[in-house]
Scaffold this active site. Structure first.
Site, PDB file in Angstrom:
ATOM      1  N   VAL A  72      -2.567   5.857   1.788  1.00  0.00           N
ATOM      2  CA  VAL A  72      -2.805   5.490   3.189  1.00  0.00           C
ATOM      3  C   VAL A  72      -1.724   6.068   4.108  1.00  0.00           C
ATOM      4  CG1 VAL A  72      -2.775   3.533   4.800  1.00  0.00           C
ATOM      5  CG2 VAL A  72      -4.183   3.448   2.752  1.00  0.00           C
ATOM      6  N   CYS A  96      -8.329  -1.057  -4.129  1.00  0.00           N
ATOM      7  CA  CYS A  96      -8.675  -1.959  -3.023  1.00  0.00           C
ATOM      8  C   CYS A  96      -9.670  -3.052  -3.406  1.00  0.00           C
ATOM      9  CB  CYS A  96      -9.214  -1.156  -1.844  1.00  0.00           C
ATOM     10  SG  CYS A  96      -7.939  -0.145  -1.080  1.00  0.00           S
TER      11      CYS A  96
HETATM   12  N1  LIG Z   1      -5.879   3.490  -1.007  1.00  0.00           N
HETATM   13  C1  LIG Z   1      -6.832   3.202  -0.143  1.00  0.00           C
HETATM   14  O1  LIG Z   1      -7.921   3.776  -0.152  1.00  0.00           O
HETATM   15  C2  LIG Z   1      -6.594   2.141   0.897  1.00  0.00           C
HETATM   16  C3  LIG Z   1      -7.491   2.025   1.973  1.00  0.00           C
HETATM   17  C4  LIG Z   1      -7.253   1.049   2.933  1.00  0.00           C
HETATM   18  C5  LIG Z   1      -6.149   0.211   2.828  1.00  0.00           C
HETATM   19  N2  LIG Z   1      -5.307   0.341   1.777  1.00  0.00           N
HETATM   20  C6  LIG Z   1      -4.135  -0.554   1.718  1.00  0.00           C
HETATM   21  O2  LIG Z   1      -2.991   0.193   2.128  1.00  0.00           O
HETATM   22  C7  LIG Z   1      -1.830  -0.234   1.393  1.00  0.00           C
HETATM   23  C8  LIG Z   1      -1.207   0.949   0.681  1.00  0.00           C
HETATM   24  O3  LIG Z   1      -2.142   1.439  -0.259  1.00  0.00           O
HETATM   25  P1  LIG Z   1      -1.931   2.871  -0.970  1.00  0.00           P
HETATM   26  O4  LIG Z   1      -3.137   3.117  -1.788  1.00  0.00           O
HETATM   27  O5  LIG Z   1      -1.500   3.871   0.037  1.00  0.00           O
HETATM   28  O6  LIG Z   1      -0.684   2.508  -1.915  1.00  0.00           O
HETATM   29  P2  LIG Z   1       0.272   3.508  -2.687  1.00  0.00           P
HETATM   30  O7  LIG Z   1       0.767   2.769  -3.867  1.00  0.00           O
HETATM   31  O8  LIG Z   1      -0.395   4.831  -2.876  1.00  0.00           O
HETATM   32  O9  LIG Z   1       1.475   3.752  -1.653  1.00  0.00           O
HETATM   33  C9  LIG Z   1       2.430   2.807  -1.336  1.00  0.00           C
HETATM   34  C10 LIG Z   1       3.751   3.526  -1.115  1.00  0.00           C
HETATM   35  O10 LIG Z   1       4.714   2.599  -0.614  1.00  0.00           O
HETATM   36  C11 LIG Z   1       5.979   2.956  -1.152  1.00  0.00           C
HETATM   37  N3  LIG Z   1       6.923   1.836  -1.012  1.00  0.00           N
HETATM   38  C12 LIG Z   1       6.992   0.683  -1.720  1.00  0.00           C
HETATM   39  N4  LIG Z   1       8.039  -0.068  -1.289  1.00  0.00           N
HETATM   40  C13 LIG Z   1       8.632   0.629  -0.289  1.00  0.00           C
HETATM   41  C14 LIG Z   1       9.734   0.380   0.554  1.00  0.00           C
HETATM   42  N5  LIG Z   1      10.478  -0.735   0.440  1.00  0.00           N
HETATM   43  N6  LIG Z   1      10.064   1.301   1.484  1.00  0.00           N
HETATM   44  C15 LIG Z   1       9.353   2.438   1.603  1.00  0.00           C
HETATM   45  N7  LIG Z   1       8.273   2.729   0.822  1.00  0.00           N
HETATM   46  C16 LIG Z   1       7.921   1.839  -0.107  1.00  0.00           C
HETATM   47  C17 LIG Z   1       5.660   3.318  -2.590  1.00  0.00           C
HETATM   48  O11 LIG Z   1       6.687   4.089  -3.186  1.00  0.00           O
HETATM   49  C18 LIG Z   1       4.347   4.114  -2.400  1.00  0.00           C
HETATM   50  O12 LIG Z   1       4.606   5.489  -2.225  1.00  0.00           O
HETATM   51  C19 LIG Z   1      -2.315  -1.347   0.468  1.00  0.00           C
HETATM   52  O13 LIG Z   1      -2.132  -2.577   1.108  1.00  0.00           O
HETATM   53  C20 LIG Z   1      -3.804  -1.052   0.336  1.00  0.00           C
HETATM   54  O14 LIG Z   1      -4.547  -2.203   0.045  1.00  0.00           O
HETATM   55  C21 LIG Z   1      -5.490   1.286   0.819  1.00  0.00           C
END
Ligand SMILES: NC(=O)c1ccc[n+]([C@@H]2O[C@H](COP(=O)([O-])OP(=O)(O)OC[C@H]3O[C@@H](n4cnc5c(N)ncnc54)[C@H](O)[C@@H]3O)[C@@H](O)[C@H]2O)c1
Length: 438
Positions: free
Chosen positions: A11, A261
């Site tokens: 995201v 998700c």
């Molecule tokens: N993947 C999807 O399709 C999607 C769609 C809509 C919403 N979301 C939501 O978005 C959020 C993120 O999902 P994602 O799939 O991108 O997750 P992801 O695991 O791919 O990315 C999360 C990132 O956050 C980083 N992170 C963790 N702690 C941190 C900190 N203290 N400081 C800085 N960075 C930090 C991690 O290293 C990782 O790179 C979730 O809540 C998810 O439910 C995801």
């Protein structure tokens, strides 16, 4: 605008890059130093169609940068997006520990007028929690808003640039206006910009994912019933879908939903309900039905081989939880591989993008091929788990020649049973009687 995005995952990287592409100056921040180093070398840590070109273009134009240093990203940002993971805790509720750590770390660095916006999927009350933590840490009220992300992996850039709708939960008209200005380039086709309270916006994201998951679990349950009743789920689907109240979207039977998700969001919404004394009967059934559905392919394979998988060679096509992504979080393929390995089978897998992620989990316990047909050589059967375009029109004669057993378990109903019969395959799919070869 100057924007910081905290969390550079599926995201954060997509939304940060798209915001840069519409002319903003964006810094993406992550604690994963290896990920940031790769991005700074011009390598993408994830596969998402079209993303690499967009990242390169915006880095080249000086609008997009990556860092592990909060001090390099936060103080100058007018809007700080939080896009860290919110995985399920043991009781199914969203684990917000990463989000709270970020809030603590950015608080001393925030500009007084900056707006902190949650893009992560967060339970109702999180915005209010951020407001009170920031107030305690800074001694002043801070601007906090909610902007749920609806992008679909595999089509994320298109979804971001042409959103069905943008939902913003804001406390003040000024916060809503700032968000409207940011999204203006994507709203020129008159797609709605919906302003509501942060609480309603937090709820909206969970309800959207829970309803989509409900449709999938519903059609999967009905598909399993069709199989026993000698009805054909595809005919039934056509029979209902033309009713405008029902439609066709998200009513394809399959091997269960996965990804980062749907599984976690259904559980988190159920946990929210329980915390308020409401018994989440529908949500619990949706989740349980999906857990069972992820076992269906493995059960079909075991039944076919009379519950003796020892030494059987099984080819698996498709590992990502859906096509056009490398994401394997909660993917049905993992459930199947675990089942096959537990039974003593030898597993050879193919996926166009997710092999590296699966190799990191299974190492040399399974075999990997880079061309789908190579997985079939000497295999007793093929299981199709993800509906990648690569698998839709294979050369069936070549498949028949390579497979030792002409048996296909199709978890995505990609092939025509009559064609499979004509080609002499034993063909099992979801929601239809099996075909037992020519
Ligand atoms: N993947 C999807 O399709 C999607 C769609 C809509 C919403 N979301 C939501 O978005 C959020 C993120 O999902 P994602 O799939 O991108 O997750 P992801 O695991 O791919 O990315 C999360 C990132 O956050 C980083 N992170 C963790 N702690 C941190 C900190 N203290 N400081 C800085 N960075 C930090 C991690 O290293 C990782 O790179 C979730 O809540 C998810 O439910 C995801």
């Amino acid at each position: 605008m100057r924007i910081a995005v905290v969390g550079t995952g599926y995201v954060g990287l997509v939304s940060g890059t798209c915001f840069a592409d519409s002319g903003n100056t964006v810094t993406c921040l992550d604690i994963d130093a290896a990920k940031i180093a790769r991005l700074n070398r011009g390598e993408l840590p994830i596969y998402e169609p079209g993303l690499e070109e967009l990242v390169k273009r915006n880095v080249g134009a000086g609008r997009l940068a990556f860092t592990t240093e909060a001090a390099a990203a936060i103080p100058r940002a007018e809007i700080v997006f939080l896009a860290v993971g919110t995985p399920p805790a043991a009781d199914g509720s969203a684990d917000l520990s990463a989000l709270w750590r970020v809030v603590e770390s950015i608080a001393p660095l925030l500009a007084p007028t900056a707006i902190v916006v949650t893009k992560s999927t967060v339970p109702v009350g999180t915005c209010a929690g951020i407001e009170s933590r920031l107030l305690a840490a800074t001694g002043r009220p801070c601007r906090v808003a909610r902007n749920p992300e609806f992008l679909k992996e595999g089509a994320a850039i298109d979804d971001f640039q042409k959103p069905d709708r943008v939902v913003v939960g804001a406390r003040t008209p000024a916060d809503a206006e700032a968000m409207r200005t940011l999204y203006a380039p994507y709203l020129r086709t008159e797609h709605p910009f919906l302003v509501m309270s942060p609480e309603s916006a937090e709820m909206t994201k969970y309800v959207a994912n829970a309803l989509l998951s409900t449709k999938i679990s519903f059609i999967n349950e009905v598909a399993n019933l069709c199989e026993r009743m000698e009805a054909d789920i595809d005919d039934v689907r056509r029979g209902i879908g033309h009713d405008g109240r029902i439609g066709f979207a998200f009513l394809f039977p399959g091997a269960g939903y996965g990804g980062s998700c749907f599984p976690k969001d259904v559980q988190a919404l159920a946990a929210m309900a329980r915390s308020k004394g409401i018994v989440p009967r529908v949500l619990s059934a949706v989740h349980d039905t999906n857990l069972a559905q992820k076992r269906v392919l493995g059960e079909k394979i075991s039944r076919h081989f009379n519950d003796d998988l020892q030494g059987r060679r099984v080819a698996v096509w498709g590992l990502a939880f859906k096509p056009r992504t490398d994401d394997i979080r909660d993917a049905p393929s993992l459930e199947l591989i675990d089942h096959l390995l537990a039974g003593g089978a030898k597993v050879t897998v193919h996926d166009p993008e997710a092999i590296d992620n699966v190799r990191a989990l299974y190492g040399d316990r399974i075999a990997y091929v880079s061309r789908p047909m190579d997985a079939l050589d000497g295999a007793d059967c093929l299981a199709v788990v993800t509906e990648w375009g690569d698998y839709r029109r294979p050369d069936f004669d070549d498949m028949a020649a390579r497979l030792r057993g002409k048996v296909i378990f199709d978890g995505r109903n990609l092939y025509s049973p009559s064609e499979m019969k004509a080609k002499g395959f034993v063909y099992h799919c979801i929601g239809k009687l099996p075909v037992l070869g020519g």
